[in-house]
Design a protein around this motif. Sequence first.
Motif, PDB file in Angstrom:
ATOM      1  N   ASN A   1      27.921  17.339  -2.661  1.00  0.00           N
ATOM      2  CA  ASN A   1      27.853  16.696  -3.978  1.00  0.00           C
ATOM      3  C   ASN A   1      29.207  16.194  -4.479  1.00  0.00           C
ATOM      4  N   ARG A   2      30.182  16.117  -3.572  1.00  0.00           N
ATOM      5  CA  ARG A   2      31.531  15.736  -3.988  1.00  0.00           C
ATOM      6  C   ARG A   2      31.562  14.345  -4.635  1.00  0.00           C
ATOM      7  N   GLU A   3      30.924  13.374  -4.005  1.00  0.00           N
ATOM      8  CA  GLU A   3      30.953  12.007  -4.535  1.00  0.00           C
ATOM      9  C   GLU A   3      30.273  11.929  -5.889  1.00  0.00           C
ATOM     10  N   ILE A   4      29.148  12.623  -6.043  1.00  0.00           N
ATOM     11  CA  ILE A   4      28.436  12.631  -7.316  1.00  0.00           C
ATOM     12  C   ILE A   4      29.300  13.270  -8.393  1.00  0.00           C
ATOM     13  N   ALA A   5      29.937  14.382  -8.052  1.00  0.00           N
ATOM     14  CA  ALA A   5      30.784  15.073  -9.014  1.00  0.00           C
ATOM     15  C   ALA A   5      31.959  14.199  -9.465  1.00  0.00           C
ATOM     16  N   GLU A   6      32.573  13.510  -8.496  1.00  0.00           N
ATOM     17  CA  GLU A   6      33.727  12.663  -8.806  1.00  0.00           C
ATOM     18  C   GLU A   6      33.335  11.437  -9.615  1.00  0.00           C
ATOM     19  N   SER A   7      32.079  11.014  -9.495  1.00  0.00           N
ATOM     20  CA  SER A   7      31.635   9.806 -10.209  1.00  0.00           C
ATOM     21  C   SER A   7      31.290  10.078 -11.677  1.00  0.00           C
TER      22      SER A   7
END
Length: 277
Positions: free
Chosen positions: A267-273
Amino acid sequence: MKNKIWLITGISSGLGKALAESVIKKGDFVIGTFRQKSQVEEFNKKHTDKAKAIVLDITNEKNIKNCVDKVISDYGKIDVLVNNAGVGFVGAIEETSLEEVRKVFEPNFFGSLKMTQTVLSHMRKEKKGHIVQISSHGGIKAFAGFGIYNASKFALEGFSEALAQEVEPLGIKVSIVEPGPFRTNFAGKGLGEAENIIDDYSGTAGTFRNKLKGVNGKQEGDPIKASKAIINLVDSKKTTLRLPLGKVALMTIGMKLESVKSDLEKNREIAESAVYD
């Protein structure tokens, strides 16, 4: 007194009893708590100059204050507080009534919290001391059928982790002990159970309940060896916040860390977005 004074709650059986015996054998002084007056009298007859037992209901705030005040009055200090008293409980979340939940949280969380707060006021004056919280590998990883117990130990670990940061500049140490299954009465007569049983949970919470009862008396953990590990932790100049005990604890805590790490990466990309541009 030159030797350390330990205040250990719940020494009638299991890890608490083993720890009290090990500390006495080491040469430090133990003040241990029991719920029954008869237990106190029996203990005090056996130990006249190396230990002292007192009655304590860990769920009673006034009782806690009176207990700590008496220890300070009689001995002048508390070097080590071990919050060991507590209860086990099995049952699915939906099966468990709020009354049953409160009976778990009163000793496991609120009692340990109040005991910690009460002793801290004295440790701060001395600018030293060590608080040892007896948690569980279930204070890191939750299991179906163990959720309410897990929640009480998660809560204990949460405030203790913050507390360690608050009191470190004051010269006070905090340690969280996380045993796996140990050969005590935890899975026997001392185990609470949800009164309500829902058949839909027989394959999850029900299976865990039966498995826990089935290993009673066969657990891998040795309470005496665990006690020595706790004593070594307290005596060490370099302590860690957490002390897992047992091979099962290492395995289950490791599984939890891997699971959290996996979810983090997925979920890294979702969290960063999810932030302002």
